[in-house]
Design a protein around this motif. Sequence first.
Motif, PDB file in Angstrom:
ATOM      1  N   LEU A  43     -13.065 -30.441   3.859  1.00 53.63           N
ATOM      2  CA  LEU A  43     -14.076 -29.416   4.150  1.00 53.63           C
ATOM      3  C   LEU A  43     -13.584 -28.036   3.718  1.00 53.63           C
ATOM      4  CD1 LEU A  43     -15.337 -30.546   7.681  1.00 53.63           C
ATOM      5  CD2 LEU A  43     -16.612 -30.594   5.530  1.00 53.63           C
ATOM      6  N   TRP A  44     -12.327 -27.755   3.994  1.00 52.65           N
ATOM      7  CA  TRP A  44     -11.719 -26.481   3.592  1.00 52.65           C
ATOM      8  C   TRP A  44     -11.783 -26.321   2.067  1.00 52.65           C
ATOM      9  CZ3 TRP A  44      -6.306 -24.920   5.859  1.00 52.65           C
ATOM     10  CH2 TRP A  44      -5.963 -23.635   5.418  1.00 52.65           C
ATOM     11  N   GLU A  45     -11.413 -27.374   1.356  1.00 55.82           N
ATOM     12  CA  GLU A  45     -11.417 -27.335  -0.110  1.00 55.82           C
ATOM     13  C   GLU A  45     -12.830 -27.089  -0.659  1.00 55.82           C
ATOM     14  OE1 GLU A  45      -9.390 -27.605  -3.795  1.00 55.82           O
ATOM     15  OE2 GLU A  45      -8.462 -27.908  -1.817  1.00 55.82           O
ATOM     16  N   TRP A  46     -13.822 -27.577   0.036  1.00 57.97           N
ATOM     17  CA  TRP A  46     -15.203 -27.449  -0.441  1.00 57.97           C
ATOM     18  C   TRP A  46     -15.840 -26.128  -0.028  1.00 57.97           C
ATOM     19  CZ3 TRP A  46     -19.836 -27.594   2.575  1.00 57.97           C
ATOM     20  CH2 TRP A  46     -21.012 -27.617   1.808  1.00 57.97           C
ATOM     21  N   VAL A  47     -15.560 -25.677   1.211  1.00 57.96           N
ATOM     22  CA  VAL A  47     -16.248 -24.504   1.753  1.00 57.96           C
ATOM     23  C   VAL A  47     -15.763 -23.215   1.105  1.00 57.96           C
ATOM     24  CG1 VAL A  47     -16.530 -23.098   3.844  1.00 57.96           C
ATOM     25  CG2 VAL A  47     -16.833 -25.575   3.953  1.00 57.96           C
ATOM     26  N   VAL A  48     -14.451 -23.083   0.865  1.00 59.32           N
ATOM     27  CA  VAL A  48     -13.908 -21.824   0.327  1.00 59.32           C
ATOM     28  C   VAL A  48     -14.531 -21.442  -1.014  1.00 59.32           C
ATOM     29  CG1 VAL A  48     -11.811 -20.718  -0.535  1.00 59.32           C
ATOM     30  CG2 VAL A  48     -11.761 -21.938   1.638  1.00 59.32           C
ATOM     31  N   PRO A  49     -14.629 -22.342  -1.998  1.00 57.03           N
ATOM     32  CA  PRO A  49     -15.303 -21.948  -3.253  1.00 57.03           C
ATOM     33  C   PRO A  49     -16.795 -21.661  -3.065  1.00 57.03           C
ATOM     34  CG  PRO A  49     -13.945 -23.897  -3.586  1.00 57.03           C
ATOM     35  CD  PRO A  49     -14.036 -23.688  -2.113  1.00 57.03           C
ATOM     36  N   GLU A  52     -17.171 -18.344  -1.859  1.00 61.31           N
ATOM     37  CA  GLU A  52     -16.558 -17.404  -2.800  1.00 61.31           C
ATOM     38  C   GLU A  52     -15.516 -16.502  -2.127  1.00 61.31           C
ATOM     39  OE1 GLU A  52     -19.692 -15.285  -4.719  1.00 61.31           O
ATOM     40  OE2 GLU A  52     -20.390 -17.028  -5.847  1.00 61.31           O
ATOM     41  N   ILE A  53     -14.676 -17.123  -1.311  1.00 60.99           N
ATOM     42  CA  ILE A  53     -13.583 -16.403  -0.653  1.00 60.99           C
ATOM     43  C   ILE A  53     -12.414 -16.303  -1.634  1.00 60.99           C
ATOM     44  CG2 ILE A  53     -11.988 -16.382   1.300  1.00 60.99           C
ATOM     45  CD1 ILE A  53     -14.010 -18.076   2.833  1.00 60.99           C
ATOM     46  N   ILE A  57      -7.139 -13.962   0.188  1.00 63.62           N
ATOM     47  CA  ILE A  57      -7.550 -13.972   1.592  1.00 63.62           C
ATOM     48  C   ILE A  57      -7.354 -15.367   2.190  1.00 63.62           C
ATOM     49  CG2 ILE A  57      -9.507 -13.716   3.180  1.00 63.62           C
ATOM     50  CD1 ILE A  57     -10.555 -11.514   1.417  1.00 63.62           C
ATOM     51  N   LEU A  58      -7.876 -16.380   1.507  1.00 65.63           N
ATOM     52  CA  LEU A  58      -7.764 -17.748   2.021  1.00 65.63           C
ATOM     53  C   LEU A  58      -7.690 -18.713   0.849  1.00 65.63           C
ATOM     54  CD1 LEU A  58      -7.767 -19.534   4.585  1.00 65.63           C
ATOM     55  CD2 LEU A  58     -10.249 -19.751   4.306  1.00 65.63           C
ATOM     56  N   PRO A  59      -6.518 -19.260   0.567  1.00 63.42           N
ATOM     57  CA  PRO A  59      -6.406 -20.217  -0.547  1.00 63.42           C
ATOM     58  C   PRO A  59      -6.932 -21.591  -0.157  1.00 63.42           C
ATOM     59  CG  PRO A  59      -4.297 -19.970   0.542  1.00 63.42           C
ATOM     60  CD  PRO A  59      -5.228 -19.005   1.214  1.00 63.42           C
TER      61      PRO A  59
END
Length: 273
Positions: A43-49, A52-53, A57-59
């Motif tokens: 979920l992290w890998e999908w939500v960040v892009p 557009e973070i 700030i958040l890799p």
Amino acid sequence: MMVADTQHAALPAAQGPGLAARARGWLAAAAWPLASFAVLLLLWEWVVPVLEIPEYILPVPSAFIAKLVEAHALIFEHTLVTAKEILLGFLMATVISIPLGFLIVSVRLLEKAVYPIIVFFQLVPKIAIAPLFVVWFGFGLFPKVLLTFLLCFFPTLVASMSGFRALDERVLYLTKSMGASGWQTFRYVRVPAALSYIFAGLKVSIVFAATGAIVGEFVGANAGLGYLLLRGTSFLDMPLIFACLVALSVIGILFSYAVEMLEGLLMPWQRKG
């Protein structure tokens, strides 16, 4: 002879299923946390892009996992330093707190005279005195171990005192009437009765131990994960920062499981299944 051989041959077969069942239980217990972490990382890998973070700030997990692989030698070197600080501080607190807890419970004068002083020093914020340790003892290993010891000391002490108080006094009278010596009563009655309380305190202390080591490294250090975190922060190297956090989490998990395994070895009567 044939009967004896048959019994010896049957013994491993009788023990095998128990070990296999226990191994399956451990795998099943580990499967749920691993699956939860896997879903969280996906979920992290999908939500960040999608949101557009920016990376500073958040890799995404793939970025700091790649950093963990790329800089594994450097991170492992600093991880060993932090693990050593955690282990030494925790062991020192354990070796001092448990006997002191027994003495305070056994000698009423110590409880009246010494315990209030211990509580007073416990109220002093450890983060506030961390710079003093650097001034007094320098940037080496000892100030981090001392800070870790102070954070672990009080929870273990209170848990030990509660454990040694939990035993019914009538049990002590019974063992004395049966001719048990003081050492036998301590070894076979008081310590087993207090172990569950002591390990409850140790499980809390091992979590505090990691905090103490990192705080000590933040204040002043030239090695360790805390030092590496500060270095990554100064260059805004977020993948390195998160890689260090992963390494620190692994240390905490390993030490926590080590305490639980020791509890299972010393308290076999509380094993589940």
